[in-house]
Design a protein around this motif. Structure first.
Motif, PDB file in Angstrom:
ATOM      1  N   VAL B 203      67.069 -87.293  13.703  1.00 14.70           N
ATOM      2  CA  VAL B 203      66.764 -88.675  14.069  1.00 14.70           C
ATOM      3  C   VAL B 203      65.313 -88.777  14.502  1.00 14.70           C
ATOM      4  O   VAL B 203      64.591 -89.694  14.092  1.00 14.70           O
ATOM      5  N   VAL B 207      62.440 -90.993  12.569  1.00 18.46           N
ATOM      6  CA  VAL B 207      61.671 -92.091  13.157  1.00 18.46           C
ATOM      7  C   VAL B 207      60.200 -91.947  12.777  1.00 18.46           C
ATOM      8  O   VAL B 207      59.562 -92.909  12.345  1.00 18.46           O
ATOM      9  N   PHE B 211      58.396 -94.608  10.060  1.00 19.16           N
ATOM     10  CA  PHE B 211      57.227 -95.395  10.406  1.00 19.16           C
ATOM     11  C   PHE B 211      56.212 -95.364   9.271  1.00 19.16           C
ATOM     12  O   PHE B 211      55.662 -96.394   8.879  1.00 19.16           O
ATOM     13  N   PRO B 217      64.038-100.144  11.168  1.00 14.53           N
ATOM     14  CA  PRO B 217      63.308-101.112  11.988  1.00 14.53           C
ATOM     15  C   PRO B 217      61.978-100.570  12.499  1.00 14.53           C
ATOM     16  O   PRO B 217      61.579-100.908  13.595  1.00 14.53           O
ATOM     17  N   PHE B 218      61.344 -99.721  11.731  1.00 13.03           N
ATOM     18  CA  PHE B 218      60.072 -99.150  12.196  1.00 13.03           C
ATOM     19  C   PHE B 218      58.915 -99.746  11.400  1.00 13.03           C
ATOM     20  O   PHE B 218      57.926 -99.094  11.118  1.00 13.03           O
ATOM     21  N   MET B 220      57.416-102.804  12.051  1.00 12.36           N
ATOM     22  CA  MET B 220      56.788-103.983  12.657  1.00 12.36           C
ATOM     23  C   MET B 220      55.287-104.038  12.501  1.00 12.36           C
ATOM     24  O   MET B 220      54.706-105.109  12.502  1.00 12.36           O
ATOM     25  N   GLY B 266      73.708 -90.234   5.955  1.00 13.26           N
ATOM     26  CA  GLY B 266      74.128 -91.454   6.653  1.00 13.26           C
ATOM     27  C   GLY B 266      72.921 -92.240   7.135  1.00 13.26           C
ATOM     28  O   GLY B 266      72.794 -93.437   6.883  1.00 13.26           O
ATOM     29  N   ILE B 267      72.012 -91.521   7.803  1.00  5.65           N
ATOM     30  CA  ILE B 267      70.840 -92.203   8.366  1.00  5.65           C
ATOM     31  C   ILE B 267      70.052 -92.890   7.261  1.00  5.65           C
ATOM     32  O   ILE B 267      69.701 -94.060   7.351  1.00  5.65           O
ATOM     33  N   TYR B 270      71.709 -96.017   5.879  1.00  6.27           N
ATOM     34  CA  TYR B 270      71.477 -97.199   6.737  1.00  6.27           C
ATOM     35  C   TYR B 270      70.084 -97.739   6.520  1.00  6.27           C
ATOM     36  O   TYR B 270      69.873 -98.939   6.320  1.00  6.27           O
ATOM     37  N   LEU B 271      69.106 -96.811   6.588  1.00  9.62           N
ATOM     38  CA  LEU B 271      67.711 -97.235   6.464  1.00  9.62           C
ATOM     39  C   LEU B 271      67.496 -97.974   5.145  1.00  9.62           C
ATOM     40  O   LEU B 271      66.884 -99.047   5.117  1.00  9.62           O
ATOM     41  N   TRP B 278      66.220-106.579   4.901  1.00 13.87           N
ATOM     42  CA  TRP B 278      65.301-107.199   5.854  1.00 13.87           C
ATOM     43  C   TRP B 278      63.985-107.541   5.174  1.00 13.87           C
ATOM     44  O   TRP B 278      63.447-108.635   5.332  1.00 13.87           O
ATOM     45  N   VAL B 399      73.828 -99.560  -5.336  1.00  9.03           N
ATOM     46  CA  VAL B 399      73.336-100.215  -6.542  1.00  9.03           C
ATOM     47  C   VAL B 399      73.588-101.719  -6.450  1.00  9.03           C
ATOM     48  O   VAL B 399      72.714-102.538  -6.747  1.00  9.03           O
TER      49      VAL B 399
END
Lengths: 621, 466
Positions: B203, B207, B211, B217-218, B220, B266-267, B270-271, B278, B399
């Motif tokens: 994790v 991160v 970025f 959510p990295f 911004m 998994g990570i 999600y990403l 988003w 897909v």
């Protein structure tokens, strides 16, 4: 022969590039590039027609396009009877519309741009019908769409024109999303996208898979060919130049959906319920659009609704499994509908762009060529023998009856009545009676020969092109097409009775008589009819309020959701925390505060928060 | 030590020093310094290509070079050269340090792709980050530039801290930071007893990496930096460093933790999903073209992450192809944005462009169409390869999400086309003729169609490096 095929396809593209990229010094002579380009393409298409008539087909793989180990998409062209009929129709109609455009667009500041788009359109349309796989078909599909949006919004200074362009674009995206899904379903289940492999695999696929593929593909067709519920863009598309409406929004592009369904006949005939849906949507659209055309006063909009309605007929044809009749109607319709639009354009040309039929009248005397050719087109559309539309429309209705679709046959027959009525209502209002607007009438004049000659040629086409299909399955046209199409198994055929065979024609004649008595003899008077059936009239005048319903139930909620999402995410969550932290900063007076961007800290908080969340989710597993 | 395997990097370092000396002697002669830089890059490229098939380990196990890494070098070189071409027309008066930072960032990226040790990775990452700061902040007097630079600096440092912690934890668990040794240990010993520790490590590493590639959510920093930084630099940021980011992800996740994909898949899933959605949804509402492309670059990172989830050879090739084709698209688009002007990058500024400069409008339309992923453009082929690799490894949901996103993104990309072709200009002003910006535009268009129509050759080369 391969060279001729490649030439036929690519010459319009070359024309488009010459005019688009290098043409600026020769603005006024753009047609000297554009028209010969289509002319060559037309001759090529006729030569290919001769070649295919001799019983040949041609498969040209120009190059391997997307090669992956076990899957291959070629940049390949396929010339068979079906695609030959299409290229012959497309290039013929295009050629005359190009010539007509020389007169119609004369002096327009966008003259060169116009011809460049028009050439590009023809190339895209040829690519669409000549492709040997669904991905390449989709390329053409998107490209004709692009040209269509550009040409609808051609006069983008007019807000209505650019709005119409956007509307066409958005509505078509919905259909195209379905189309892509269809291709991908095909790719996942069959593992190929070229016609031959897919059609060979079709009988072995499960019903659910074929159902999904055909349904998704049909979604694309609903968008492109303006069928309910995605038909709303086509009437607005009339904001474009009239020759464009004739070529793209009547004769060629909008029929791409019909072509696609006919091309996929092996798939559609393998799954009955989607095919029935196609026929049902077609029938519903046919009568819905025809009913709106009954009361519309805009000369081009009437023709647009009529196009939607006729496309409905074509979908009835391909939906009930009588693919050849659908294509036959597509082919005859291309001639007489292009003719009708061009004559309408000629009327507009004479009246300085006036579209409102309530201001016209008595124009026949002023412009006899336009008048006569218009009547020929209208007779063809109304299905009166021996004009082209009679044979093709009759063939569809007869097939519907033969295959036991009695409801669809009734809808089609009633629509035939409506069609004849609104076409002759238009004729009597525009060409006969007394001029309603004296000043417009005084200035009206016949169009130049460069416009009327194409009208006459297309008018002859509107008379004769139907003859090749007399006798249906026994006729040369149907025999020619047969090898390209796959027919579904169907139950015992029900032979229609004599009155059933002649009822559509009788209804058509009745429609003409009614229009004549209402608009020439005022018996019953149109105003009186409107008063008697007030609610119904208002509904029709409001086009069944479909646009308004979409606005309330689809456009507004989506807009609301987007704004909400934006506000929620951007404003409240990010800006809100930003402001909150900024406030905290002021309170604490930290060093970072001097940087004056509270946001950075919020961002860091977000990173920590997100990292923690991911960690938590991962450890929880 | 095997130093010769890093010969291209060494050449570039010398060029960097040379650039500083020239700048000191004859300041602000942009085109001269730029040409020297290009020559240095071409020389480095020549050696890179001449050693293309040579694999080797060097610098005491710190770097490991193979053809696949050199493939990434190619993307970085293309990005750098295109940036230099853009800079000739774009910048009027900047110091030659710009090219110094450009070269050092190039070195940073190249070393990133070649590091075989987590510490080496970290060092190259920092080299890259600091050089990018120099590029972003080059126009220090301009509005928003200071803000953009600062944001990038603080957030990059912050995310690096996460990455560093990840490295330390790795050392605690494995007593080594060498990626292949970690891989071996994982193969041999398995996960028993160390699973929670590895998850925390992953994790933290993720991160730091997320970025770099601006995954949600990295992400911004992206919109602010994109809006504030000069357009050519933004194009460079979305091409080179992003490709470098993916190169490290391939290194750490796919080689280091290859033995147990279930712990990181998994990570990344999600990403991928969040990043696609988003990015595309946020882009819908933006009316500034640079900001919109910032969200779009986020979304594109999401698509590439989809390929990473499907751990197979085709996915590797798909990622390289994607970044290659994306480099051309993004440089093309930003070349045109540079011509119209940074401060005129609202959608309204593009209204009626088809009339004032038809060629530019047409080219922009091609770039937007390619980004949407419509066939015959490279954007389609690259998306196709990505989703194909996901489909083959049975990630059907990814897909489907990808498709939904493709449909969403079409709306905002093609809105630009709508504005250019169907709207009336508020005020008509002629766009000046910029030879270098135009050359970048032409290069981009040619490659978009080349990769879109004849992808076979390039794809075969990429596959052969695996």
């Amino acid at each position: 022969m391969e060279k001729i095929l490649v030439l036929t396809l690519f010459v319009p593209l070359v024309g488009a590039i010459i005019n688009g990229v290098f043409g600026s010094p020769f603005k006024k002579y753009a047609h000297w590039v554009a028209v010969p380009a289509i002319g060559i393409s037309w001759l090529g298409a006729l030569y290919l027609l001769k070649f295919v008539l001799a019983g040949n087909t041609l498969l040209v793989n120009l190059w391997q396009w997307i090669p992956v180990k076990d899957f291959n998409v070629n940049f390949g062209l396929y010339l068979d009877p079906l695609s030959t009929v299409m290229i012959a129709t497309v290039t013929t109609v295009s050629f005359f519309i190009h010539i007509y455009s020389i007169g119609y667009m004369h002096g327009d500041p966008g003259y060169r741009r116009y011809f460049s788009y028009l050439n590009l359109f023809v190339f895209s349309m040829l690519l669409l019908v000549l492709a040997n796989n669904y991905v390449l078909l989709f390329v053409g599909w998107e490209a004709v769409g692009l040209c269509s949006y550009l040409l609808i919004g051609f006069w983008y200074e007019k807000k209505s024109a650019s709005d119409a362009g956007k509307k066409a674009f958005i509505v078509n995206r919905i259909g195209d999303a379905g189309f892509i899904l269809g291709i991908f379903t095909m790719f996942f289940t069959v593992g190929a996208v070229d016609y031959r492999t897919v059609f060979e695999a079709a009988p072995h696929l499960s019903a659910a898979v074929v159902g999904a593929i055909t349904f998704f593909l049909f979604m694309g067709a609903m968008g492109k060919s303006a069928q309910f519920p995605l038909y709303v863009w086509l009437p607005d598309a009339m904001e474009g130049p009239t020759p464009v409406s004739a070529l793209i929004h009547a004769a060629t592009m909008v029929t791409a959906g019909v072509y696609m369904v006919a091309r996929s006949s092996a798939l559609y005939s393998a799954h009955g319920s989607v095919a029935n849906l196609v026929a049902g949507i077609g029938a519903f659209t046919a009568i819905l659009a025809a009913s709106i055309a009954l009361v519309n006063d805009d000369i081009k909009r009437v023709l647009a609704y009529s196009t939607i309605s006729q496309l409905g007929y074509m979908f009835i044809g391909v939906g009930i499994g009588a693919y050849a009749t659908g294509i036959f109607h597509l082919y005859t319709h291309a001639f007489f509908k292009a003719l009708l639009f061009l004559t309408a354009g000629s009327v507009m040309h004479a009246l300085h762009g006036e579209l409102n039929m309530q201001k016209m009248g008595g124009l026949f005397k002023k412009m006899p060529h336009t008048g006569i050719t218009f009547i020929i087109g209208a007779l063809a559309l109304s299905g009166i023998p021996p004009f082209a539309g009679f044979f093709s429309k009759d063939a569809i209705l007869k097939e519907a009856l033969l295959r036991g679709h009695v409801t669809i046959w009734w809808i089609g027959t009633i629509t035939a009545f409506m069609t004849a009525f609104y076409m002759f209502r238009l004729i009597f209002m525009v060409f006969f009676g007394n001029p309603r607007d004296k000043e417009l009438y005084e200035h009206a004049h016949e169009s130049p020969a460069v416009m009327t000659i194409p009208l006459w040629i297309l008018a002859i086409g509107a008379i004769v092109v139907g003859w090749v299909g007399i006798g249906e399955d026994a006729s040369p046209f149907f025999k020619f097409l047969a090898p390209s199409l796959h027919y579904a198994e169907h139950g015992a055929l029900i032979e229609p009775t004599v009155w059933q065979e002649w009822l559509p024609l009788a209804f058509g004649i009745l429609g003409i008589i009614l229009a004549w008595s209402m608009y020439m003899k005022n018996l019953p008077s149109p105003e009186g009819m409107a008063r008697t059936f007030r609610t119904f009239y208002k509904l029709l005048k409001g086009k069944w309020y479909v646009d308004e319903i979409y606005d309330i139930f689809i456009v507004k909620p989506i807009h609301f959701l987007a704004v909400l999402l934006f506000k929620l995410v951007d404003r409240i969550l990010i800006d809100g925390t930003v402001n909150g932290v900024a406030w905290l900063n002021r309170a604490v007076g930290s060093i970072l505060n001097k940087i004056q961007t509270g946001a950075v800290k919020t961002y860091m908080v977000w990173i920590v928060f997100a990292a923690t969340l991911i960690l938590w989710l991962q450890l929880l597993k | 030590m095997n130093a010769h395997i890093l010969l291209p990097e060494i050449i570039l370092s010398i060029t960097a020093a040379l650039v500083l000396i020239i700048e000191f002697l004859t300041p602000r002669r942009l085109q001269f310094i730029g040409t020297v830089t290009i020559l240095g890059i071409l020389l480095a490229l020549f050696y890179d290509l001449s050693m293309f098939r040579n694999a080797g380990i060097g610098f005491y196990g710190m770097v490991k070079v193979g053809p696949f890494d050199r493939m990434f070098d190619l993307i970085f070189f293309i990005g750098a050269i295109l940036l230099i071409l853009l800079s000739f027309d774009y910048f009027v008066e900047i110091s030659g340090e710009f090219y110094f930072f450009l070269i050092t960032s190039l070195i940073g990226m190249m070393l990133l792709a070649k590091s075989s040790d987590l510490f080496m990775l970290f060092l190259s990452l920092e080299t890259l980050s600091f050089s990018l700061l120099g590029l972003i902040g080059i126009l220090k007097r301009k509005e928003f530039v200071a803000e953009a630079t600062l944001k990038y600096f603080v957030l990059a440092a912050f995310s690096s801290a996460f990455f560093l912690f990840g490295i330390i934890l790795t050392y605690v668990i494995f007593q080594t930071t060498n990626i292949s040794e970690i891989s071996n240990k994982l193969f041999a010993a398995g996960l028993t007893g160390i699973k929670p520790g590895i998850i925390v490590t992953l994790v933290l590493l993720t991160v730091g990496l997320a970025f770099k590639i601006a995954a949600i959510p990295f992400h911004m920093w992206t919109p602010d930096v994109y809006e504030g930084a000069p357009a050519p630099v933004v194009a460079f940021l979305s091409a080179g460093p992003k490709a470098a980011g993916f190169a490290i992800i391939l290194k750490t996740l796919l080689s280091g933790y290859q033995a147990h994909p279930e712990i990181w898949k998994g990570i990344v899933t999600y990403l991928a999903v969040f990043t696609m959605f988003w990015g595309n949804l946020a882009a819908l509402k933006t009316r500034n073209l640079k900001r919109m492309l910032a969200y779009s670059t986020i979304a594109h990172a999401g698509y590439v992450l989809v390929a990473i989830v499907s751990v197979n050879q085709e996915a590797y090739a798909a990622i390289v192809f994607y970044m290659l084709s994306y480099t051309f698209m993004v440089f093309g688009a930003f070349a045109i944005i540079s011509m119209i002007g940074d401060s005129h990058s609202n959608l309204e500024d593009y209204a009626g462009l088809s009339r004032t400069s038809p060629l530019l409008a047409f080219m922009m339309a091609i770039f937007m169409i390619s980004m949407t992923g419509i066939p015959t453009t490279s954007g389609f082929i690259s998306k196709f390869y990505v989703f194909m690799s996901a489909a083959k490894t049975n990630h059907i949901w990814l897909v489907i999400f990808g498709f939904i996103n493709g449909a969403i993104s079409a709306y905002y990309y093609l809105r630009v086309v709508v504005y250019m072709y169907m709207m009336d200009a508020r005020e008509e002003h002629a766009v000046p003729y910029f030879p270098f910006l135009r050359s970048v535009m032409w290069i981009a268009v040619i490659f978009i169609f080349y990769l879109g129509l004849f992808p076979q050759k390039v794809f075969e080369i990429i596959v052969s490096t695996l």
